[in-house]
Design a protein around this motif. Structure first.
Motif, PDB file in Angstrom:
ATOM      1  N   SER A  56       0.804  -1.221   0.000  1.00  0.00           N
ATOM      2  CA  SER A  56       0.000   0.000   0.000  1.00  0.00           C
ATOM      3  C   SER A  56       0.837   1.270   0.000  1.00  0.00           C
ATOM      4  O   SER A  56       2.013   1.264   0.368  1.00  0.00           O
ATOM      5  N   ASN A  57       0.186   2.336  -0.416  1.00  0.00           N
ATOM      6  CA  ASN A  57       0.692   3.699  -0.310  1.00  0.00           C
ATOM      7  C   ASN A  57      -0.413   4.509   0.331  1.00  0.00           C
ATOM      8  O   ASN A  57      -1.540   4.521  -0.173  1.00  0.00           O
ATOM      9  N   SER A  58      -0.109   5.181   1.434  1.00  0.00           N
ATOM     10  CA  SER A  58      -1.125   5.975   2.124  1.00  0.00           C
ATOM     11  C   SER A  58      -0.977   7.449   1.776  1.00  0.00           C
ATOM     12  O   SER A  58       0.133   7.983   1.736  1.00  0.00           O
ATOM     13  N   THR A  63      -5.963   5.317   0.972  1.00  0.00           N
ATOM     14  CA  THR A  63      -4.850   4.376   0.887  1.00  0.00           C
ATOM     15  C   THR A  63      -5.049   3.591  -0.401  1.00  0.00           C
ATOM     16  O   THR A  63      -6.144   3.099  -0.682  1.00  0.00           O
ATOM     17  N   TYR A  65      -3.848   0.388  -2.597  1.00  0.00           N
ATOM     18  CA  TYR A  65      -3.167  -0.908  -2.544  1.00  0.00           C
ATOM     19  C   TYR A  65      -2.952  -1.421  -3.959  1.00  0.00           C
ATOM     20  O   TYR A  65      -3.825  -1.279  -4.825  1.00  0.00           O
ATOM     21  N   TRP A  79      -8.654   0.966  -3.747  1.00  0.00           N
ATOM     22  CA  TRP A  79      -8.635   2.257  -3.061  1.00  0.00           C
ATOM     23  C   TRP A  79      -9.439   2.115  -1.791  1.00  0.00           C
ATOM     24  O   TRP A  79     -10.542   1.565  -1.804  1.00  0.00           O
ATOM     25  N   SER A  80      -8.932   2.637  -0.684  1.00  0.00           N
ATOM     26  CA  SER A  80      -9.636   2.530   0.588  1.00  0.00           C
ATOM     27  C   SER A  80      -9.705   3.901   1.262  1.00  0.00           C
ATOM     28  O   SER A  80      -8.674   4.499   1.576  1.00  0.00           O
ATOM     29  N   TRP A  81     -10.925   4.388   1.461  1.00  0.00           N
ATOM     30  CA  TRP A  81     -11.176   5.636   2.162  1.00  0.00           C
ATOM     31  C   TRP A  81     -11.616   5.313   3.584  1.00  0.00           C
ATOM     32  O   TRP A  81     -11.715   4.153   3.963  1.00  0.00           O
ATOM     33  N   SER A  86     -14.421   1.299   0.099  1.00  0.00           N
ATOM     34  CA  SER A  86     -13.337   0.830  -0.751  1.00  0.00           C
ATOM     35  C   SER A  86     -13.810   0.591  -2.171  1.00  0.00           C
ATOM     36  O   SER A  86     -15.003   0.408  -2.416  1.00  0.00           O
TER      37      SER A  86
END
Length: 175
Positions: A56-58, A63, A65, A79-81, A86
């Motif tokens: 991942s990159n935050s 974030t 992944y 993508w995760s908010w 997501s």
């Protein structure tokens, strides 16, 4: 003789990548059975695509992944908010609007066949900053708790791209 969906999809991807006449814009499958993968991704929506999250990159609001399983090799992310919101997204730039339109139409047809009759679709214009920004076809299931699945043909300020979004229906205005 019936041709398996995987063979059809593979030949479409190969044809589409050649249509761009640009080595940078070639696409290749990242899975053996893209329809089965899509169905697995849709089924994993309630967990925020946890089974598909790689490194991942935050960033401050999201974030991103790398997707462990990529329907299109090298072009898919999760993508995760906040609040367990997501999305599984695959995207690819195209050399021009003609290639984007061909890829979009092919992806919409394939997606409809893969998802089946229990999903309905609607097509409409995308807007960005009050301007036309391409087309979108959204697939929705009659069953509660299913994600929005959509295919986008993005044409904005000279850029062309096609992407697939699997995620929360509450982001329909954005995706």
């Amino acid at each position: 003789m019936k041709i398996p969906n995987t063979v059809k999809f593979t030949s479409v991807i190969i044809g589409l990548s050649l249509a761009g006449c640009s080595i940078q814009n070639t696409l290749s499958l990242g899975v053996d059975d893209p329809c089965a993968s899509l169905k697995g991704i849709v089924a994993d929506y309630p967990s925020g695509f946890e089974a598909y999250r790689g490194s991942s990159n935050s960033f401050s609001s999201v974030t991103v992944y790398n997707a462990k399983e990529q329907i299109i090799r090298g072009h898919c992310e999760v993508w995760s908010w906040a609040n367990n919101d997501s999305a599984y997204v695959c995207s690819g730039n195209t050399p021009n609007d003609e290639v984007a339109t061909t890829r979009y139409n092919t992806a919409v047809n394939w997606m409809g066949q893969c998802l089946g009759d229990s999903w309905s679709s609607t097509e409409g214009e995308r807007t960005r900053d009050g301007m036309n920004a391409g087309m979108v076809t959204r697939f929705s299931a009659a069953e509660a708790g299913k994600p929005n699945v959509s295919v986008h043909n993005v044409a904005f300020r000279g850029d062309s791209a096609v992407y697939v979004y699997v995620g929360t229906p509450s982001r329909l205005a954005e995706f």
